[in-house]
Every structure is written in structure tokens, then in C-alpha cells.
Write a protein that holds these residues in place. Structure first.
Motif, PDB file in Angstrom:
ATOM      1  N   SER A 407       8.565  13.010  30.069  1.00 25.80           N
ATOM      2  CA  SER A 407       9.027  14.292  30.778  1.00 25.80           C
ATOM      3  C   SER A 407      10.554  14.409  30.931  1.00 25.80           C
ATOM      4  N   SER A 408      10.700  15.774  31.401  1.00 24.63           N
ATOM      5  CA  SER A 408      12.216  15.959  31.403  1.00 24.63           C
ATOM      6  C   SER A 408      12.837  15.315  32.414  1.00 24.63           C
ATOM      7  N   SER A 409      12.130  14.884  33.549  1.00 29.25           N
ATOM      8  CA  SER A 409      12.516  14.294  34.623  1.00 29.25           C
ATOM      9  C   SER A 409      12.961  12.831  34.331  1.00 29.25           C
ATOM     10  N   GLU A 410      12.114  12.251  33.667  1.00 29.37           N
ATOM     11  CA  GLU A 410      12.315  10.850  32.911  1.00 29.37           C
ATOM     12  C   GLU A 410      13.628  10.775  32.162  1.00 29.37           C
ATOM     13  N   ILE A 411      13.637  11.893  31.339  1.00 30.45           N
ATOM     14  CA  ILE A 411      14.977  11.857  30.380  1.00 30.45           C
ATOM     15  C   ILE A 411      16.167  12.050  31.260  1.00 30.45           C
ATOM     16  N   SER A 412      15.898  12.805  32.147  1.00 29.39           N
ATOM     17  CA  SER A 412      17.309  12.946  33.022  1.00 29.39           C
ATOM     18  C   SER A 412      17.725  11.581  33.933  1.00 29.39           C
ATOM     19  N   SER A 413      16.624  11.003  34.175  1.00 34.53           N
ATOM     20  CA  SER A 413      16.731   9.486  34.819  1.00 34.53           C
ATOM     21  C   SER A 413      17.496   8.553  33.837  1.00 34.53           C
TER      22      SER A 413
END
Length: 545
Positions: A407-413
């Protein structure tokens, strides 16, 4: 002039008729009132439709992917794909909207529930003298589709029974005549001909004959210097154990375990050749009990058991014991907590902030004495957790079927970790010119190392990439790949010599100190290969010296 006006009116009339004739509409070419996908990740169905106008397709459900998402007038095939496995006991639905010039046609897509085995408990304890044990579970599988295996010959299984609440596995544990506890697993598998799928597992721990509690705490917090650095600033590693009784400390067992753990940490390149940069300590921790339940151990470690390899512990106590060492730099410390248990598990925690709200290199890696002190799995998991995650802050390079696209949130993390210089072994692009390990892809000296761009990492199947098919950060059964070795080397030089390195400097070192990264070792824990390891945890809290 009149002719021009008449021509203009004729054009308007024709245009109006054309627009009126092309009203938005969708014509579906098959029955779509009940669209069902299988529970597996990447399960897909394709529907065909015709649109008289330009159109768009959308859904608010993250687990469903649509392709294509727009088009002009015409006939199209719309692929509907589940991005992840449905692990729930219940089916899940998504609404797909086809939109054209104000017209909306909605379709309901259902992903089937997964086959499941749900356990009443994931960990059971039994006394040394043995006895009967009941493992309770529920499942949606029929009896001919479910197979239950035991990993220990000291557990015998009698006829299973069924209650109103579910099923019961009736077991008998034989007496344990050894002083130390022993561990077994029950694996619940779905069988389909020759193929089997592991759905869940139970951990059973039988206590040993030595069930006493500690009474002598005089050795607690004793510091033993295992190695002094002869190069650089002296990067600190602090070893400590959880679940060790005073008798195990008095008879030398504790020191033997700490010594073996230290040796295991330096079995893989590049740390094998950079060992002299480290100050290594052992801090004695006396636990009241050697059973990991009820928080009667020094660091309160708990193992999730079952399919999970998660370990939790009291990090405040760990930090307190670290600071028993005089003049140690807490913020540079790698703490390794070895659990006095043969269980297959391991988890690492980092992301601790100092008083100035700056992220530090402090990390805490938890790892049991997996199977026994000389077992290869103990060495492998310890290196993966403590060196890979704890010291170098590398990401995992494995992936799980139920985790589809990242997900985009995991990529950001992950990108946040990379802003600290961590997680250098994964990336989110297939561009060989910009990917983090692009230099290796262009270097003929590494052609034989099979470095490439392989999809799947951070436990996700797609949208994230790793440098090699396998590595220490994947199955644990081989060494670190070259990009990971460089990340570790860079970390040692940055923190040990206060300087940055170059790519060429690393390649010279790497050639002089060749890794066995392409030499696979036997994994003595073959039954554990399908058990999911917990990702490292970014704690995100402040600690103070």
C-alpha cells in the motif's frame, strides 16, 4: 446570406440529433449479478461490456484492482483482481461503479472467505510428568480436507472429538525426564491431493524436571566484557538472557549461551571481517522463573506462538540493564536478548528517539535458543534479526501470498526508514538506472551473483523489489546479498569511523573478504519455513540516558 443561415441551422440540427442519439449506456455481455473471486491473492475475473460514450470505472475498496479504469466508446474487457488474500472467516465485498456522462451502473464483487482453522489458544503448557491435553479449534474444512501433524514423538494423539463449540484434538504428553523444557508444534494443514497448505499451528511447551524458581539474585546485573574493539569508535553490542534461573547462571549455562550468541553474530560477511570494530558485553539477568508466562522473567518476554513468531518484551527493563555498563552510549547500542526457550521465533524493535526527538541507532533484537544451542536455525535467525534488522536496519526480502500489492502508506513508512539511511535493500522502482542497487547491476564483477530486480519484499507480493532471489533477509539459509553487505559496511564505517564510503571502496573490501552468499546451507527447521516472521517494529518513542 439566407443559404448560410440555413446551412448553419442544418448543422445545429444534425449536431443536436447526434448528441441525442448517443445517450450514455452500458451493455454487459454476461451475467454479472453475482461476481465471485476466490480467497487467494491475485484471483481474477474478467467481464465484458460495451459503452456508448466515454467511461470510467472506480471502487472504494483497496483490496480490489480494476484494469483498465477508463476508456472511450466501445467494447472492453474489465479485469477485476483481488490484490490480497482474504484471511477472514467471512467473505468481503466491493462495489465497482461504471460511470459515463452522469450514468452510473454498479456491480458487486465478492471475495470468498478463506479456508481457516481458528484456535482457542496458540500456546499450551504441560507439566514435566506429562498427561492429557486438549487442543480446541473451529474450522470450515470437512474432515477429509484437514490433516494434523505433530513434530514430536513425545506427543501421542488419540481420536479427535467434536463439541457444539468446535473440534478437540486429544493428546497425551509423555513424561519429560530432562531438566530443560521442550517444545512441539501441531500443524493444521488443508490437503488437496498431493498438495498441502499450512493454515495454523499450536505450540506446546512441556516443562522440564527443574521447575524451581530463583532465590539467589546476587549475580544479577553483573557485566562481563566479551570483546574490546581494536578499530574505530567501538560500536556497542550488549547480550543478555531472559528466562534463566540462578542455578543456570551458577553452573555456567548463561555464559555459554552468551558466548555462543556472540560467535553467531559474526559468522556472515561483512561483520565477520569487521568484528574488531565492536565492543561486546554480556549483562547477567536472573529471572524468577524460566517459563514465559505470567511475566516472571527478567524482561517479561512473551511468544505469540501458533503461526506467529512474534516476541514482545519489556524494552524499558532491557534499556535499564544496558545502562549497567559504565559509559556506554545507549543510543548506539544493539541489545540482543536471548530467550531460554527452544521455540522458533524472533522479533526486532528500533526507532527510539533521544531527548532532542532525533531517531537513534538503538535496537533490541529478541531471539530464543531455537531448538538447541548448536542448531543452525538459532544462528540463522539470530543473524537475520540482530545483524540484519537490529544493526543495519535492513528490510525483510520475503513475501506472503495473502499480502498482495504494497500500500501507499507502507511505501511511505519504508521511505521514512530510507531517509535515515536504513532499508537500503528494497526499492519501489524497476528502473535499473535509479534503483538503490543500480551500481551492482552495471558492474560486471557481480554478474555471477545474480543481482537483479526481483518483485516481492517487505512481506508483500508486488509493488516492491529486492536485489536477489534469496538472501539472509529472505529465507535465512544463505548469506547477505551484495547490496545488504554494502549497507552493513557503510553503517560500520559511518558509525565506527565517522566517515562516508564510496562504492569502489566497498567493492575492494568485498573482493578481499568474499561472502558465502551464494552457498546455501541446510535449514534444519524445514517445518518452520512456512511460518511467518514478524516484520521489525518501528517503536517511535523517546528513551533517555
Amino acid at each position: 446570406m439566407k443559404q448560410s443561415i440555413l446551412l448553419f441551422l442544418l448543422i445545429l440540427l444534425i449536431s443536436g440529433c447526434s448528441e441525442k442519439e448517443i445517450d450514455p449506456s452500458f451493455s454487459l455481455q454476461e451475467e454479472t449479478s453475482s461476481i465471485t473471486l476466490a480467497s487467494a491473492a491475485n484471483s481474477q475475473t474478467v467481464i465484458s461490456f460495451t459503452s456508448t460514450r466515454e467511461w470510467e470505472a472506480n471502487t472504494s475498496s483497496e483490496w480490489l484492482l480494476i484494469s483498465p479504469t477508463s476508456g472511450e466508446a466501445g467494447t472492453y474487457q474489465l479485469a477485476l483482481t483481488a490484490s490480497s488474500k482474504n484471511d477472514s472467516k467471512d467473505s468481503r465485498t466491493a462495489i465497482v461503479n461504471l460511470v459515463s456522462a452522469g450514468l452510473t451502473q454498479s456491480l458487486t464483487v465478492t471475495q470468498s472467505a478463506a479456508d481457516y482453522v481458528e484456535l482457542e489458544r496458540t500456546t499450551y503448557y504441560t507439566e514435566a510428568q506429562g498427561g492429557s491435553l486438549q487442543v480446541k479449534f473451529t474450522t470450515n474444512l470437512s474432515g477429509d480436507k484437514l490433516v494434523i501433524y505433530s513434530t514430536a514423538n513425545w506427543l501421542t494423539q488419540s481420536a479427535d472429538s467434536r463439541t457444539e463449540q468446535g473440534y478437540v484434538v486429544n493428546l497425551t504428553a509423555l513424561p519429560n525426564e530432562d531438566e530443560r523444557e521442550r517444545t512441539a508444534n501441531l500443524y493444521f494443514c488443508k490437503t488437496n491431493g498431493l498438495e498441502e497448505e499450512l493454515l495454523n499451528s499450536v505450540t506446546i511447551i512441556q516443562e522440564g524436571t527443574n521447575t524451581s524458581t530463583s532465590t539467589d539474585y546476587s549475580a544479577d546485573r553483573t557485566v562481563r566484557i566479551l570483546q574490546r574493539a581494536t578499530e574505530g569508535n567501538g560500536l556497542p553490542i550488549v547480550l543478555m538472557g531472559d528466562g534463566f534461573l540462578d542455578t543456570e547462571i551458577a553452573d555456567g549455562t548463561y555464559d555459554e549461551v552468551m558466548n555462543k550468541a556472540m560467535e553467531n553474530l559474526f559468522t556472515e560477511e561483512p561483520l565477520k571481517s569487521l568484528r574488531n570494530y565492536f565492543n561486546i558485553y554480556s549483562v547477567t539477568a536472573v529471572s524468577r522463573s524460566n517459563r514465559f508466562e505470567g511475566y516472571n522473567t527478567a524482561f517479561g518476554c512473551q511468544m505469540a506462538g501458533g503461526m506467529s513468531t512474534l516476541i514482545t518484551g519489556n524494552d524499558e527493563n532491557v534499556i535499564d540493564y544496558i545502562q549497567c555498563i559504565e559509559n556506554i552510549d545507549l543510543y548506539e547500542t544493539l541489545a540482543v536478548v536471548v530467550l531460554n526457550s527452544p521455540s522458533y521465533a524472533g522479533t526486532t524493535y528500533f526507532g527510539y528517539y533521544n531527548e532532542n526527538n532525533q531517531v537513534t541507532e538503538l535496537a533490541i533484537a529478541y531471539c530464543p535458543i531455537i531448538y538447541d544451542l548448536e542448531n543452525e536455525s538459532f544462528r540463522q535467525v539470530l543473524v537475520h534479526e540482530a545483524v540484519g534488522h537490529g544493526f543495519a536496519k535492513l528490510e525483510d526480502e520475503y513475501s506472503y501470498e495473502q499480502n498482495g500489492k504494497i500500500s501507499s502508506s507502507e511505501i511511505s513508512s519504508v521511505k521514512m526508514l530510507q531517509s535515515y539511511g536504513w532499508a537500503q535493500n528494497v526499492d519501489f522502482t524497476q528502473d535499473e538506472n535509479t534503483i538503490l542497487w543500480s551500481s551492482f547491476l552495471k558492474d560486471s564483477r557481480y554478474t555471477s551473483k545474480s543481482i537483479g530486480i526481483y518483485e516481492g519484499a517487505c512481506t508483500y507480493m508486488s509493488g516492491v523489489y529486492r536485489p536477489t532471489e534469496d538472501s539472509m533477509m529472505n529465507t535465512n539459509t544463505c548469506g547477505f546479498n551484495a547490496p545488504s553487505r554494502k549497507a552493513i559496511y557503510d553503517m560500520v564505517m559511518k558509525r565506527g569511523e565517522n566517515r562516508e564510503t564510496s562504492y569502489e571502496e566497498f567493492t575492494v573490501f568485498d573482493k578481499q573478504n568474499p561472502s558465502e552468499s551464494q552457498t546455501f546451507r541446510r535449514n534444519s527447521a524445514s517445518t518452520s519455513s512456512s511460518r511467518q516472521f514478524a516484520r521489525p517494529h518501528f517503536v517511535g518513542k523517546s528513551v533517555h540516558k
